[in-house]
Design a protein around this motif. Structure first.
Motif, short mmCIF file in Angstrom:
data_model
loop_
_atom_site.label_atom_id
_atom_site.label_comp_id
_atom_site.label_asym_id
_atom_site.label_seq_id
_atom_site.Cartn_x
_atom_site.Cartn_y
_atom_site.Cartn_z
N ASN A 161 0.84 -1.21 0.00
CA ASN A 161 0.00 0.00 0.00
C ASN A 161 0.88 1.26 0.00
O ASN A 161 0.42 2.33 0.34
CB ASN A 161 -0.99 0.00 1.16
CG ASN A 161 -0.31 0.04 2.51
OD1 ASN A 161 0.90 -0.11 2.59
ND2 ASN A 161 -1.09 0.25 3.55
N MET A 218 3.07 2.36 1.89
CA MET A 218 3.32 3.09 3.12
C MET A 218 4.80 3.45 3.24
O MET A 218 5.18 4.32 4.01
CB MET A 218 2.88 2.28 4.35
CG MET A 218 1.40 2.35 4.64
SD MET A 218 0.80 4.00 5.05
CE MET A 218 1.07 4.02 6.81
N ASP A 224 -3.45 6.84 -7.92
CA ASP A 224 -3.59 7.75 -6.79
C ASP A 224 -3.32 6.97 -5.50
O ASP A 224 -4.03 6.03 -5.17
CB ASP A 224 -4.99 8.33 -6.79
CG ASP A 224 -5.11 9.46 -5.78
OD1 ASP A 224 -4.06 9.94 -5.31
OD2 ASP A 224 -6.24 9.84 -5.45
N VAL A 279 -3.66 7.56 -2.51
CA VAL A 279 -4.72 7.63 -1.51
C VAL A 279 -5.80 6.58 -1.80
O VAL A 279 -6.27 5.87 -0.91
CB VAL A 279 -5.28 9.06 -1.50
CG1 VAL A 279 -6.63 9.10 -0.85
CG2 VAL A 279 -4.30 9.97 -0.79
N GLN A 280 -6.16 6.45 -3.07
CA GLN A 280 -7.14 5.42 -3.42
C GLN A 280 -6.56 4.03 -3.24
O GLN A 280 -7.25 3.11 -2.81
CB GLN A 280 -7.58 5.61 -4.87
CG GLN A 280 -8.59 6.72 -5.00
CD GLN A 280 -9.16 6.80 -6.38
OE1 GLN A 280 -8.93 5.93 -7.22
NE2 GLN A 280 -9.92 7.86 -6.63
N ARG A 314 -4.50 3.09 -1.02
CA ARG A 314 -4.52 2.72 0.39
C ARG A 314 -5.93 2.42 0.87
O ARG A 314 -6.11 1.71 1.86
CB ARG A 314 -3.89 3.81 1.23
CG ARG A 314 -2.39 3.85 1.02
CD ARG A 314 -1.72 4.81 1.94
NE ARG A 314 -0.35 5.03 1.49
CZ ARG A 314 0.26 6.19 1.55
NH1 ARG A 314 -0.35 7.24 2.05
NH2 ARG A 314 1.50 6.30 1.12
N ALA A 315 -6.92 2.99 0.21
CA ALA A 315 -8.28 2.62 0.56
C ALA A 315 -8.59 1.22 0.05
O ALA A 315 -9.31 0.45 0.69
CB ALA A 315 -9.26 3.63 -0.04
N VAL A 338 -6.32 -1.15 -0.48
CA VAL A 338 -5.46 -2.09 0.24
C VAL A 338 -5.36 -1.62 1.69
O VAL A 338 -4.58 -0.74 2.03
CB VAL A 338 -4.06 -2.13 -0.40
CG1 VAL A 338 -3.18 -3.15 0.31
CG2 VAL A 338 -4.16 -2.45 -1.87
N GLY A 339 -6.22 -2.18 2.54
CA GLY A 339 -6.27 -1.72 3.92
C GLY A 339 -5.12 -2.28 4.73
O GLY A 339 -4.43 -3.21 4.31
N MET A 340 -4.88 -1.70 5.92
CA MET A 340 -3.76 -2.15 6.72
C MET A 340 -4.12 -2.15 8.20
O MET A 340 -4.79 -1.24 8.69
CB MET A 340 -2.55 -1.25 6.48
CG MET A 340 -1.30 -1.74 7.18
SD MET A 340 0.16 -0.98 6.49
CE MET A 340 1.33 -2.30 6.57
#
Ligand SMILES: Nc1ncnc2c1ncn2[C@@H]1O[C@H](COP(=O)(O)OP(=O)(O)OP(=O)(O)O)[C@@H](O)[C@H]1O
Ligand SMILES: [Mg+2]
Lengths: 465, 432, 255
Positions: free
Chosen positions: C54, C56, C82, C84-85, C87-88, C90-92
């Protein structure tokens, strides 16, 4: 300039409207859709912000730039219309004249000091209005063009959020450059005015001369019209009060206070004494100055007379230095506090374990170990003391003397800066410019002291990490 | 080498008289040292207490003033006011044009006899205010308590030693006689000094007040906070959250830490050279004072805001980033709300410093004599500390108590500000 | 083992912290149906690897990633991706429970709010309840939604974090030692939860606990000093590892 304010309000209101339109557009995009990540890139808020900011920023920049130059342009025009005989020449006169005109135009003044001002008020009003109008038209055009262009870009896959964030990032960078601009502003204005001063008075005479009497005569044919600008007595006065007398008071008291607070006082005592020191640090310097002039200076003079010192003065280096020293105590104490705390506990414990008393531990182990930190703190305190103004202005006097008699009156760099700039003189006179040269010296000395002291403190901290 | 000498040494005899004496001396030194530490703190505390005591002792009488009773015939004719006009829409104008000064002098001469000149030169303002407040007094006779001259006021407060010789006493024999004349007839009283809290500066001590300076301070601080707070917080956010390490950020950081140590008077020179002489902004105006102080406070705000932002745990940032918050959303939704108490503490401390600051404002003309409360950000104004400085410089005896009283007001405001800062800091520390 | 289009795939992935290489040329395909476990000794780069999916690692200043990662076949480092998208999608879930210092409700609602997934209060309530139910926390917190998330126990906090992650309906959930700060009972609950979530989300979990990997995952990858030594069916890898180093590690002889 005041006329720009309504324009600014209008611009802000229109930008708000742009926000609302953009947001509506953003809301319309999502109507009837089941929203998942990625269906519409940005939230409606960002569509709104994008439109608003794209419209707003150019307009505001134009208005801001205009506000900066407008007064100057208007003043030039207005003053050009004044008959030559009444025309103000120097910067200060110009400023005073325009203050008159402005006051009359805003009905804040009933009569002007300069009679010529009344005549140009209509011209001032007309010019200001015309300039404001021009700025308003430009700003509104930019606003409309920016807003419409931004609106035309809005689409579900348009990355409004990224664009808004890019703009905001620039805003942050802009904010952080203010500090740099201020530094540059200080350095440049001091250098520039000092350079002009050194055109009139040689730098060597200023730095090494021992006679200071900056009176520039009103008429050039008067004797002694040039004044004398040997600043050594001022440097000496500054050091005498700030670095010697004040430190003789502040260093032992501050050191002992910090030792007591960190080594002896229990939590309850600390809770009372710490705020007391903070209070001492929070008292405005003008209050110290008043106290020094009202109580301490007369007492010091009486004491001097009692000792048999004939020239004990009502304004003395000792009075100013004493009060300044007390003002600096909290500063020295908190720096010492930090330095002592940074000494590893093992060192202290080692000393205790050998049967040393607390006093022995403090004087033989802690203070020597913390010495660099304490020295750095004292240097920082010195740099504060020599830049301090109000106490010396109010209690030390303005007599530039090279004396080591603490009961005599001396003057300092900062006190002279105030004295030189608070009269009504031409801005270009050597007297006024010399204040900037003094400022430059003060700035350089405090800067060097600080850089050196901070590096000492930093090295010290790292040594024990 | 110790290894060889050690076995030969006799064991220390801790109970020997010499050793006992030595220990006793060491303990005595210990006690002395401890006393010296306590003494240093006590000395600082005593000084503070003495300072506050002196200020309060000389200043509390500044909140009171003496008034003399004068009964005034509000003869509309003599004043040149038509009562009908006075009640109408143009009434205020008409009243302002009327000659209340003459009325005051006539009334005083008639009532107070030999002591007529005790009345302050500004006393007629009370008469006008009475008419402005109630048009009904026109044509009537009212007894008003009007302020007296400063010297009479000081006599009433017992600030002069009447037995001293006239030359050194500071007050004339006539004034003393006038005062006793009035006192014997019960025409003089001392009560709360509403002029001091509602008026601006004046050349007469009895007519001078701090309201103008207080308002000037308020306007100046509004400009300061309006400029320094957003810029400082944004700069701190940039440095902590976005900038990373680069030559440019190093440069910004060095600038900020150096600015924090620049003597305040240098900022006055900057304001003079840049705002007044370069940008032609108006002299003595709160906007210039406010901007100058803003540049001075900026480093304080940036440094404390950075510390507060740094104290926000990284896990909060990770959590928000991890579900797809953008860096800006992380800052706005999470970091700033958590850092706010710390930022506020720093801002209040910075503002308190700005409120007490005098020297830079002297250089940009805020020491001008301003007889009216400022009307806006660009009108001439002064601020509380500068007012204190000006009054303390004034030779008239009546200003001494005004100076101390103004200091009391300033100190109370500062104390309130730092109490709020301490409260916020404690809450902040408890939570973290 | 390779599917036609894996949910996540990495090719020749390298990660550097400054000059130090933390991940060395790793390639892997992660399927959407399974729970994939990453195991390996401390400091071998599991977290680093996980954080690549993601991005990070973008938030770490000196970290540099080379190579390719695809989510549903699309390069996540592409210019038009993007983050930001990403990471939405692919959650963590982090090692230490890190609820926001806000109410339980706000913790869960935050994701849907910033992504605009709910229009109106009612829909948001439904989303929050749904996420909390799926995270198995609803019954414990239904009466105290306004309480701060930090007042929950450690295990509850971790489930709150899982609820927060699934509230935005991600496609993948990355978990970095989600149980290491929890007691055995809370751990059992989380493991149960992972089992329930399997199939709906692709799950990648880092764990130090061999039993846990064996219990919850179907695929396991073994990392050692930044390199992926072995990757395969969990049952095979634990009973019959190909590599000697894997065998040493799972039998506890490593070190
Ligand atoms: N921010 C960083 N800067 C520099 N090096 C780092 C950073 N983060 C991790 N490393 C290094 O990268 C290597 C891999 O770290 P990582 O955290 O991925 O290991 P891990 O397998 O998750 O370990 P653990 O099981 O202890 O969590 C380690 O050697 C570590 O020291
Ligand atoms: Mg890890």
């Amino acid at each position: 300039m005041t006329g720009l304010f309504p324009i600014l309000l209008a611009v802000l209101a229109l930008a708000l409207l742009g926000y609302w339109i953009g947001r509506q557009r953003g809301l319309a995009m999502r109507r009837g859709l089941t929203i998942r990540i990625g269906t519409v890139h940005s939230l409606p808020v960002y569509h709104g912000l994008y439109v608003a900011l794209t419209a707003l920023l150019p307009a505001v920049l134009v208005l801001a730039g205009w506000a900066i130059v407008e007064e100057r342009l208007v003043a030039d025009r207005v003053i050009a219309a004044v008959p030559v005989d009444f025309r103000p020449v120097s910067e200060i006169d110009r400023g005073a004249f325009m203050n008159d005109v402005r006051g009359l135009a805003n009905n804040a003044l009933e009569a002007a000091f300069n009679p010529a001002a009344t005549a140009v008020v209509p011209l001032y009003r007309a010019t200001s209005e015309a300039f404001d109008l021009a700025a308003g038209v430009v700003a509104m055009t930019l606003l409309a063009v920016g807003g419409i262009w931004a609106f035309s870009r809005l689409r579900p896959d348009f990355r409004a959020r990224s664009h808004v964030e890019k703009l905001l990032r620039w805003l942050l960078i802009l904010a952080s450059t203010v500090a740099i601009l201020t530094t540059f502003g200080i350095v440049l204005s001091l250098l520039f005015e000092s350079w002009r001063f050194f055109q009139i008075v040689p730098a060597a005479e200023f730095l090494f001369g021992t006679h200071w009497s900056p009176q520039t005569a009103i008429r050039s044919d008067q004797i002694g019209s040039s004044g004398a600008f040997g600043a050594v007595p001022l440097f000496w006065g500054t050091i005498f009060i700030g670095a010697i007398i004040a430190m003789i008071v502040a260093v032992p008291l501050g050191l002992m206070a910090a030792i007591y607070l960190t080594q002896y006082a229990d939590a309850r005592v600390r809770r009372v004494l710490k705020p007391m020191l903070e209070l001492l640090a929070g008292v405005p310097t003008v209050v110290y100055g008043f106290f020094a002039a009202l109580i301490v200076a007369p007492a010091v003079r009486d004491f001097g007379v009692w000792l048999g010192i004939s020239n004990a003065s009502g304004e003395s280096a000792l009075a100013a230095g004493l009060v300044m020293g007390i003002m600096i105590i909290p500063f020295v104490s908190s720096m010492t506090d930090d330095a002592l705390m940074a000494v590893p506990a093992e060192m202290r414990d080692g000393s205790y374990a050998m049967g040393a008393t607390r006093a022995e531990t403090v004087t033989r182990v802690l203070v020597p170990a913390a010495l660099p930190g304490i020295t750095g703190g004292v240097l920082l305190a010195v740099s504060r003391a020599i830049g301090e103004t109000m106490i010396v202005v109010m209690a030390a006097g303005l007599a530039a003397k090279l004396t080591i008699n603490p009961f005599d009156s001396v003057t300092t760099v900062s006190a002279q800066i105030v004295a030189l700039l608070t009269g009504d003189q031409e801005f270009d006179s050597a007297k006024t410019l010399s204040a900037f040269a003094l400022g430059l010296v003060l700035f350089i000395i405090t800067l060097l002291l600080n850089i050196y002291a901070l590096s000492v403190v930093r090295n010290y901290r790292e040594a024990y990490e | 080498m110790t290894a060889t000498s050690a076995p030969r040494r006799a064991p220390t005899n801790w109970t020997a008289p010499a050793m006992q004496a030595r220990v006793a001396v060491r303990y005595r030194r210990e006690r002395l040292f401890r006393l010296a530490g306590l003494g240093a703190l006590c000395l600082a505390g005593l000084f503070l207490a003495f300072l506050l005591f002196t200020i309060v002792r000389t200043g509390w009488s500044g909140f009171r003033h003496s008034e003399v009773a004068v009964s005034v015939v509000f003869d509309a004719q003599a004043l040149g006011i038509d009562p009908a006009v006075a009640r109408g829409p143009g009434g205020v104008e008409a009243i302002r044009r009327a000659d209340f000064n003459a009325l005051m002098q006539r009334s005083a001469a008639a009532q107070l006899g030999p002591a007529a000149d005790v009345v302050s030169e500004g006393a007629w303002l009370d008469l006008r205010a009475a008419v402005l407040a109630d048009r009904g007094v026109l044509g009537q006779t009212r007894t008003l308590w009007v302020p007296v001259r400063s010297n009479i006021d000081l006599l009433a407060k017992g600030k002069f030693d009447e037995n001293e010789a006239e030359v050194t006493r500071g007050v004339s024999n006539e004034d003393i006689a006038d005062y006793h004349y009035l006192e014997a007839r019960g025409l003089i009283r001392t009560d709360f000094n509403e002029i001091f809290v509602s008026a601006a500066n004046s050349t007469d001590p009895e007519l001078a007040g701090i309201w103008g300076a207080a308002l000037g301070s308020l306007l100046t601080l509004l400009v300061t906070i309006g400029a320094a707070f957003p810029v400082g917080v944004l700069a701190a956010v940039w440095l902590e959250e976005f900038a990373g390490r680069s030559r440019w950020t190093d440069f910004v950081e060095v600038s900020i830490s150096n600015l924090a140590a620049v003597p305040s008077i240098i900022f006055g020179l900057l304001g003079l050279a840049v705002f007044l002489n370069f940008f032609n902004m108006p002299r003595s105006a709160p906007i210039v004072g406010g901007l100058t102080l803003a540049l001075m406070t900026l480093p304080v705000i940036v440094i404390t805001a950075r510390a507060a932002i740094r104290a926000v745990p990284g896990s909060v940032r990770d959590a928000a980033l991890g579900i797809g918050a953008s860096p800006f959303q992380v800052v706005v939704h999470h970091v700033l709300p958590l850092a706010l108490p710390g930022i506020m503490t720093g801002t209040i401390i910075g503002m308190a410093r700005a409120l007490g600051e005098t020297a830079p404002l002297l250089l940009i003309g805020m020491r001008a004599f301003v007889a009216d409360a400022p009307k806006g950000l660009t009108s001439s104004a002064t601020v509380l500390p500068v007012q204190i400085f000006l009054w303390s410089d004034d030779a008239q005896r009546g200003f001494v108590e005004k100076t101390s009283a103004a200091i009391m007001v300033l100190l109370v405001i500062l104390l309130l500000m730092s109490s709020v800062a301490i409260y916020l800091r404690n809450r902040f520390e408890n939570r973290a | 083992m390779t599917e036609p289009c894996p949910k996540l795939s990495a090719r020749n992935l390298n990660v550097f912290y400054g000059a130090k290489q933390a991940i060395k040329n790793v390639s892997i395909d992660i399927s959407r149906e399974h729970v994939t476990a990453l195991i390996g000794p401390s400091g071998c780069g599991k977290s680093t690897f996980l954080r690549c999916f993601n991005r990070m690692n973008d938030t770490i200043e000196n970290a540099r990633v080379t190579g390719e990662i695809r989510l549903d076949g699309r390069d996540i480092h592409a210019a038009d991706m993007d983050v930001v998208q990403l990471r939405a999608r692919v959650g963590m879930v982090f090692q230490k429970p890190n609820p926001f210092p806000k109410s339980i409700y706000e913790n869960v609602a935050y994701g849907p709010r910033i992504h605009g997934l709910a229009s109106g209060r009612a829909e948001m309530d439904r989303l929050v309840e749904d996420a909390l139910r799926r995270a198995g926390l609803w019954d414990e917190v239904r009466d105290r939604l306004a309480d701060s998330g930090t007042t929950l126990s450690g295990g509850q906090q971790q489930r709150l974090c899982i609820a927060r992650a699934i509230a935005v309906d991600p496609e993948v959930i990355l978990m970095d030692e989600p149980c290491s700060a929890l007691d055995p009972v809370a751990t059992a609950k989380i493991e149960e939860l992972i089992d329930d979530l399997r199939g709906r989300y692709a799950i990648v979990i880092v764990t130090h606990n061999m039993q846990q990997a064996a219990r919850v995952s179907q695929r396991t990858a073994f990392f050692h000093m930044g390199a992926m030594i072995e990757y395969g069916e969990t049952s095979t890898l634990f009973t019959n590892p190909v590599q000697a180093r894997t065998k040493d590690y799972i039998t506890g002889r490593y070190g």
